[in-house]
Design a protein around this motif. Structure first.
Motif, short mmCIF file in Angstrom:
data_model
loop_
_atom_site.label_atom_id
_atom_site.label_comp_id
_atom_site.label_asym_id
_atom_site.label_seq_id
_atom_site.Cartn_x
_atom_site.Cartn_y
_atom_site.Cartn_z
N LYS A 15 -32.70 43.04 -11.28
CA LYS A 15 -32.25 43.99 -12.22
C LYS A 15 -33.23 44.15 -13.29
O LYS A 15 -33.28 45.22 -13.88
CB LYS A 15 -30.95 43.25 -13.06
CG LYS A 15 -29.81 43.17 -12.25
CD LYS A 15 -28.57 42.85 -12.87
CE LYS A 15 -27.35 43.06 -12.31
NZ LYS A 15 -25.99 42.60 -13.11
N ASN A 34 -27.38 51.70 -9.99
CA ASN A 34 -28.44 51.06 -8.82
C ASN A 34 -28.52 49.48 -9.00
O ASN A 34 -29.34 48.81 -8.51
CB ASN A 34 -30.01 51.35 -9.36
CG ASN A 34 -30.27 51.29 -10.84
OD1 ASN A 34 -29.29 51.20 -11.71
ND2 ASN A 34 -31.39 51.22 -11.17
N LYS A 35 -27.70 48.91 -9.94
CA LYS A 35 -27.68 47.47 -9.69
C LYS A 35 -26.25 46.84 -9.55
O LYS A 35 -26.04 45.67 -9.27
CB LYS A 35 -28.13 46.96 -11.32
CG LYS A 35 -29.47 47.65 -11.98
CD LYS A 35 -29.75 47.10 -13.11
CE LYS A 35 -31.01 47.65 -13.69
NZ LYS A 35 -31.49 46.96 -14.88
N MET A 40 -36.14 47.05 -12.45
CA MET A 40 -35.72 48.51 -12.56
C MET A 40 -34.88 48.90 -13.82
O MET A 40 -34.03 48.14 -14.17
CB MET A 40 -35.31 48.92 -11.26
CG MET A 40 -33.99 48.18 -10.94
SD MET A 40 -33.14 48.62 -9.40
CE MET A 40 -32.23 47.12 -8.95
N PRO A 41 -35.14 50.12 -14.29
CA PRO A 41 -34.30 50.61 -15.59
C PRO A 41 -32.92 50.79 -15.16
O PRO A 41 -32.70 50.96 -13.78
CB PRO A 41 -35.09 51.68 -16.11
CG PRO A 41 -35.83 52.38 -14.85
CD PRO A 41 -36.37 51.16 -14.04
N ASP A 42 -32.08 50.92 -15.89
CA ASP A 42 -30.70 51.35 -15.60
C ASP A 42 -30.44 52.72 -15.33
O ASP A 42 -31.21 53.57 -15.66
CB ASP A 42 -29.50 51.01 -16.63
CG ASP A 42 -29.59 49.62 -17.15
OD1 ASP A 42 -29.91 48.61 -16.32
OD2 ASP A 42 -28.80 49.37 -18.16
N ALA A 43 -29.79 52.92 -14.12
CA ALA A 43 -29.55 54.30 -13.57
C ALA A 43 -28.02 54.51 -13.69
O ALA A 43 -27.40 53.81 -12.86
CB ALA A 43 -30.18 54.64 -12.42
N PHE A 44 -27.32 55.56 -14.05
CA PHE A 44 -25.90 55.91 -13.92
C PHE A 44 -25.73 57.00 -13.07
O PHE A 44 -24.58 57.47 -13.07
CB PHE A 44 -25.31 55.96 -15.18
CG PHE A 44 -25.26 54.62 -15.94
CD1 PHE A 44 -24.03 53.73 -15.84
CD2 PHE A 44 -26.09 54.08 -16.83
CE1 PHE A 44 -23.90 52.49 -16.12
CE2 PHE A 44 -25.91 52.82 -17.46
CZ PHE A 44 -24.97 52.16 -17.17
N THR A 45 -26.53 57.54 -12.40
CA THR A 45 -26.46 58.64 -11.39
C THR A 45 -27.17 58.23 -9.97
O THR A 45 -28.11 57.33 -9.82
CB THR A 45 -27.03 59.66 -11.91
OG1 THR A 45 -28.47 59.91 -11.94
CG2 THR A 45 -26.22 60.34 -13.24
N PRO A 70 -24.67 49.60 -14.13
CA PRO A 70 -25.34 50.90 -13.66
C PRO A 70 -25.43 50.98 -12.01
O PRO A 70 -25.23 49.94 -11.32
CB PRO A 70 -27.03 50.58 -13.98
CG PRO A 70 -26.51 49.67 -15.24
CD PRO A 70 -25.39 48.88 -14.81
#
Length: 525
Positions: free
Chosen positions: A517, A190-191, A520-525, A188
């Protein structure tokens, strides 16, 4: 002439057999070239002055024009109220998000910036000096794609990222682990910075770069550095360097400003770099581009000194041109080299370390175009007196691709640059009068004592190029340079051994990453 060439080749082959044995010697040489166990080289200390294209009158003109741009046109600092407040307090004329700078303000602020600094590695033997006559080679930075060892062009993964870090760690002529050697899109957005920074820390002991894609990711980088080096050491020393790009023309956005503030406050280094494609993001002329580059660097670098006087900052420029027919970026052309030479002069006038260049190409594969364009860029990079060289190895397709084969080929070229930067040997052995006396007129030097004593170290030995006879090349498989580079990369990765890291530190880093990690939830944008 042909007879002379044949005699030369036969004599050279005979000397090689005498000095190193027959087929067993050739096998040993191949093994030495391909082995990953090679002596690491220190960063370059250039023995010769840089090449200069501007005289005093020309430099003064560019500086005067940059002052005009800063005062009359100004630089935008977008979506950052704190930055605007700092500039207003410093005496700049702030109109909305546009900052106009009184003549001399930026230069006055930059008097607190160091002209040289040391970036410490976790292995003290790998620490590098940035500035002065030093040159530091760092790998490719930023591509979302890789061209892998199976010749596939695909999105990069964290495994690719780790492999590039491992190769850079093993490469003698790479002095720095770099930063985003490729963008691991399987993690992701954000990670992924956590895994990237950890990879540099765990799989290499060379210095590295931090994350700049959000201020909080810069904060994570500093926090991880504190775990690796210790709080006090980070407070007192530079342990990470970071790329802060201007959005040319004449804009700094909130992301870059936020990251710059984080690192400057932590006394860590930033490279303020206008990203220039001349004709699109700067004027088409060399002088016009240099004027804009200087104005942008003055504003961005001076801003770091507003945040924390004395914070290390580097005068950066990434200058390329575009095809005026298609608009596509071009590399290895004369004009960007002229920009690099001039920018290096301007950086030295400011007393700042300088970053530019690399091994750049628009080619889609590691072919002749890639070689020519990369060589042209790399040669001018060294001649410009560059202190920190990003994109030294692996760059392909205008920066869209990190290529394993080209990475290995570029490493070979970096070793040549290392050798050419050394001072000439004027010792008794270097003068070689004993050899000249021994050989005398009309003979040759292949078998003399001086040659026998020096043949192993006399000339740079490429681990990629093939200089054997056609018959020997054919007998060994008729391989191209790309094929040899592919084999060496595979062999290096197979023989890789990670540098030691204190177990408590590694567990501390892993615990920090796991908690971040989970937060926060995964974010792909």
């Amino acid at each position: 002439m042909e007879d002379e060439l044949v005699q030369m080749q036969e004599a050279g082959s005979a000397a090689g057999r005498r000095g190193r044995g027959e087929r067993g010697g050739a096998s040993a040489r191949r093994a030495a070239r391909t082995s990953g166990q090679r002596v690491q080289l220190s960063y370059i200390r250039r023995a010769r002055p840089p090449y200069e294209v501007l005289d005093e009158e020309g430099l003064a003109l560019i500086e005067k024009n940059a002052d005009t741009v800063l005062e009359e046109i100004g630089i935008e600092f977008r979506d950052d109220a704190e930055a605007l407040a700092l500039w207003k307090e410093a005496g700049a004329d702030v109109q909305g998000e546009r900052v106009h700078f009184p003549k001399g303000l930026c230069r006055e602020l930059l008097k607190t910036a160091p002209s040289t600094f040391t970036q410490h590695a976790r292995n003290p033997e790998r620490s590098v000096e940035i500035g002065g006559n030093a040159t530091v080679f760092a790998p490719v930075y930023g591509p979302p794609f890789v061209r892998d060892l199976d010749h596939q062009r695909r999105y990069a993964t964290i495994e690719d990222f780790r492999n590039f870090v491992k190769l850079a760690y093993m490469a003698p002529s790479i002095h720095h682990s770099g930063g985003t050697v490729c963008e691991p899109v399987d993690i992701p957005v954000n990670k992924r910075h956590l895994d990237m920074v950890f990879s540099h820390m765990r799989y290499s002991d060379k210095p590295f770069m931090g994350s700049v894609t959000a201020p909080e990711r810069a904060e994570d980088t500093v926090a991880m550095c504190r775990i690796l080096f210790g709080d006090q050491f980070v407070d007192e020393n530079t342990v990470v360097i970071n790329l802060i790009n201007a959005n040319s023309p004449m804009v700094f956005d909130e992301t870059m400003l936020g990251a710059a503030k984080v690192y400057a406050r932590a006394n860590q280094a930033t490279i303020i770099t206008p990203f220039i494609l001349a004709g699109a993001m700067s004027p088409v002329t060399v002088a016009g581009t240099l004027t804009q580059v200087l104005a942008e660097v003055l504003a961005g670098a001076a801003f770091t000194q507003l945040v924390r006087p004395g914070a290390p900052v580097v005068f950066g420029t990434f200058a390329s041109s575009i095809s005026m027919q298609s608009g596509a970026p071009t590399f290895g052309t004369p004009e960007p080299s002229l920009v690099s030479y001039g920018a290096g002069q301007l950086a030295r006038r400011l007393g700042l370390p300088f970053r530019t260049g690399g091994s750049l190409t628009a080619s889609k594969v590691a072919d002749a175009q890639a070689a020519y364009e990369s060589a042209n860029t790399l040669n001018s990079t060294l001649l410009a007196g560059t202190n920190f060289v990003l994109h030294s190895a692996g760059w392909l397709e205008g920066g869209l691709v990190s290529c394993f084969e080209k990475f290995m080929m570029d490493i070979d070229q970096l070793g040549m640059q290392q050798r050419i930067s050394e001072p000439l040997d004027l010792s008794e052995n270097g003068q070689a009068l004993d050899a000249i006396r021994e050989v005398g007129p009309g003979s040759h030097y292949l078998g003399c004592a001086h040659t026998q004593a020096n043949f192993q170290t006399a000339f740079y030995r490429s681990n990629i190029a093939d200089n054997n006879s056609f018959e020997q090349w054919q007998a060994e498989g008729g391989k191209t340079a790309r094929q040899r580079a592919n084999e060496i990369a595979r062999q290096w990765l197979a023989s890789y051994e990670a540098p030691g890291l204190d177990r408590g530190i590694e567990e501390g880093l892993q615990d920090f990453i796991a908690k971040k990690k989970e937060s926060m939830p995964d974010a792909f944008t």
